[in-house]
Design a protein around this motif. Structure first.
Motif, PDB file in Angstrom:
ATOM      1  N   ASP A 179       0.784  -1.137  -0.111  1.00 37.05           N
ATOM      2  CA  ASP A 179      -0.081   0.385   0.236  1.00 37.05           C
ATOM      3  C   ASP A 179       1.128   0.798  -0.707  1.00 37.05           C
ATOM      4  O   ASP A 179       1.745   1.725   0.997  1.00 37.05           O
ATOM      5  CB  ASP A 179      -0.836   0.163   1.900  1.00 37.05           C
ATOM      6  N   MET A 226       3.621  -1.109   3.950  1.00 40.23           N
ATOM      7  CA  MET A 226       3.212  -0.371   4.129  1.00 40.23           C
ATOM      8  C   MET A 226       4.231   0.674   3.619  1.00 40.23           C
ATOM      9  O   MET A 226       5.565   0.726   3.885  1.00 40.23           O
ATOM     10  CB  MET A 226       2.577   0.246   5.321  1.00 40.23           C
ATOM     11  N   LYS A 261      -4.866   4.945   7.551  1.00 44.16           N
ATOM     12  CA  LYS A 261      -4.278   4.020   7.926  1.00 44.16           C
ATOM     13  C   LYS A 261      -4.200   3.171   9.199  1.00 44.16           C
ATOM     14  O   LYS A 261      -3.489   1.873   8.233  1.00 44.16           O
ATOM     15  CB  LYS A 261      -2.798   4.875   7.206  1.00 44.16           C
ATOM     16  N   HIS A 275       1.910   4.998  -0.110  1.00 41.87           N
ATOM     17  CA  HIS A 275       0.697   6.326  -0.026  1.00 41.87           C
ATOM     18  C   HIS A 275       1.416   7.370  -0.187  1.00 41.87           C
ATOM     19  O   HIS A 275       2.528   8.083   0.500  1.00 41.87           O
ATOM     20  CB  HIS A 275       0.527   6.258   1.668  1.00 41.87           C
TER      21      HIS A 275
END
Length: 584
Positions: free
Chosen positions: A128, A472, A460, A130
């Motif tokens: 993921d 992440m 998150k 960001h």
């Protein structure tokens, strides 16, 4: 979990090879050193968009290779099996993406070629990412609704998927109803055109293969003189030659001469028999030629008729299709559309019933979906405020507003008719009151960049507890924060790193000090070439880098002592988070 990455000829990188810690990793460096290049390369390996400008100047292509450690996830294993991707014996997953200057991509997973789209789907299971501007997406209702549904969990997501399927059916029925009720004059013109086209084709009485037969007949009729002349000359040569040299007569003379000789020498008997068969064959051919002559017809009227018929077919082919089969299919389509228009009143009545049924079903699903969201919104509000309290926003109030918009042509919802969208009947808005005494207002109007970053980090953090994505990545989400807030963000990222792998590009020493693995990114100029290098720092090098981040260009003994204290405090905090006494 990302174990290692190798990048070659990408942007300003010649070649680098990094091995990551399973916990918290950071990448730091001077401003403009290219800290986000590693994240860009990782995004490329996971199906991100490619541009030839990403290839290092002078290189023929770029290569990114990422190695992941597989976790026990049946859904992921099922996805890999569907792509025919074998899993390595040690459970590793090796992703390679080569991009050439021509724009061509070659993607492999454990040696198996896959498409870029498949690579992107696979990446959703692994990482993921960001980005530094992603928190701005929090200002869009679509993103807010997506986050809420994700937090609500599987029941909400399954209900939303069912709603979307029914919504698609409803939109198709609405469009069909619109077409049925289009302007009557336009519809009448359409009927006239279809009727004309159907009648024109029907009047031609076309038969499959007729054009091919006519072309053959035309060729024969137009060549009748030549055919008759050829048959006549051939017949005369065989049988009716005025010069006395006809083939039949010559064969007869040869036969008579050979009969006397065969009576003397029996060895000539087979030759005589062959000669008799040849004479018989010539006589048979002569009869057939005579019959062919009699059948040849000189019909100029028939030839004119054929030419006219072929012209008609050519005209129809230009208008309706390249072959007779295509023309007949066009006529069938016209008749089908005419029948549909003729039956539109009956279809309209049926459609009214279908629309009512689907609208009611859609309304029921929208109500159930909204109820799931309202219940989840309460839990999400409490979870976010708890996270924000740990991010130095303890006095912030957070509320999720869910409303519906009434409209006359919408769907039934709780005794009224409301507007329906692809995501349901709910209109969402994240409401925030950052300071005591202020009323809740839309987040888009009052939240600063630093506050948005922390709210996204809070989201998150709570979503990380729900999903199973093992890694992440945060690309400079710490923009606009400092001091106690920076320390709170650093501790939050450390906490997330305790349960999954975290990779962060940062400019804050508070965050960098929390990492278990620290990479330093540097831009170097050698001659006329600029190169970005990345290396893992040892303890002393980390002290120097943290001191630089604390003191800027001037690194002093004081900043070094402060850097060591930060590393010591971070280690104590890490042990406390893991339930281990620092003194043990």
């Amino acid at each position: 979990m990302l174990q290692e990455i190798r990048v070659k000829n990408f942007a300003l990188i010649d070649e680098i090879h990094l091995e990551f810690d399973p916990g918290f990793n950071v990448l730091t460096g001077e401003t403009g050193a290219g800290k986000s290049i590693i994240i860009d390369a990782l995004g490329l390996a996971l199906g991100g968009r490619f541009s030839t400008e990403m290839i290092r100047a002078g290189a023929e292509g770029a290569l990114v290779e990422a190695v992941f450690a597989m976790e026990q996830r049946p859904d992921f294993e099922l996805f890999l099996d569907g792509l025919g991707i074998p899993v390595e014996a040690d459970g590793s997953l090796i992703i390679q993406r080569e991009a050439g200057a021509s724009g061509r991509n070659r993607c492999r997973v454990n040696g198996q070629l896959v498409t870029v789209l498949s690579l992107a789907k696979l990446g959703e299971f692994l990482i993921d990412i960001h980005g530094q501007h992603e928190h701005q997406s929090l200002l869009f209702p679509e993103k807010q609704l997506e986050l809420l549904d994700q937090y609500c969990g599987a029941p909400c997501l399954e209900l939303r998927a069912e709603y979307q399927r029914v919504y698609q059916v409803w939109r198709e029925l609405v469009e069909e109803e619109r077409q049925l009720r289009q302007n009557e004059a336009e519809l009448a013109r359409r009927v006239d055109l279809l009727q004309f086209q159907s009648n024109e084709i029907a009047g031609a009485k076309l038969v499959l293969g007729e054009d091919e037969d006519l072309l053959k007949e035309r060729d024969i009729l137009s060549s009748a003189e030549k055919l008759y002349q050829a048959a006549t000359e051939s017949y005369q040569a065989l049988y009716d030659n005025a010069s006395g040299q006809a083939v039949v007569e010559l064969l007869g003379s040869a036969e008579r001469a050979l009969e006397h000789a065969a009576a003397i020498d029996p060895r000539l008997e087979p030759i005589l028999q062959s000669l008799r068969e040849a004479a018989f064959g010539v006589e048979e051919v002569s009869r057939e030629l005579r019959g062919y002559q009699e059948q040849i017809q000189f019909e100029p009227d028939r030839l004119t008729e054929i030419e006219s018929r072929l012209d008609e077919m050519t005209r129809l082919k230009r208008k309706y299709g390249p072959t007779i089969a295509a023309i007949l299919q066009f006529a069938a389509d016209c008749d089908q559309e005419l029948a549909k228009i003729a039956n539109r009143e009956e279809r309209s009545r049926k459609l009214d019933g279908e629309l009512a049924e689907v609208r009611n079903r859609l309304g029921g699903l929208a109500e159930r979906l909204s109820a799931e969201r309202r219940a989840g919104a309460v839990r999400m509000e409490q979870a976010i405020m708890a996270q924000l309290a740990e991010l130095n926003m303890e006095k912030t109030q957070f509320k999720i507003g869910l409303t519906q918009t009434e409209t006359a042509d919408g769907i039934p919802w709780a005794g009224k008719t409301v507007e329906a969208g692809a995501g349901g009947a709910d209109r969402i808005e994240f409401l925030v009151a950052p300071n005591p005494g202020e009323g809740l207002k839309p987040m888009a109007k009052i939240a600063s960049g630093g506050e948005l970053s922390r709210i996204m980090l809070a989201l998150k953090a709570i979503l990380a507890e729900l999903d199973r994505i093992p890694t992440m990545v945060f690309d400079e989400i710490d923009v606009g924060i400092g001091g106690r807030t920076a320390q709170a963000v650093a501790e939050k990222m450390l906490l997330i790193g305790g349960s999954r792998q975290v990779i962060s590009v940062t400019h804050l020493p508070q965050i960098a000090s929390m990492a278990r693995q620290h990479f330093y990114i540097e831009k170097q100029v050698q001659g006329e070439r600029t190169t970005v290098t990345v290396r893992a720092l040892n303890l002393n090098e980390r002290v120097e880098e943290l001191a630089r981040m604390l003191g800027g260009a001037q690194v002093t003994d004081t900043t070094r002592r402060h850097a060591r204290e930060m590393l010591l405090l971070a280690e104590r905090l890490r042990l406390n988070k893991n339930g281990v006494s620092p003194d043990s």
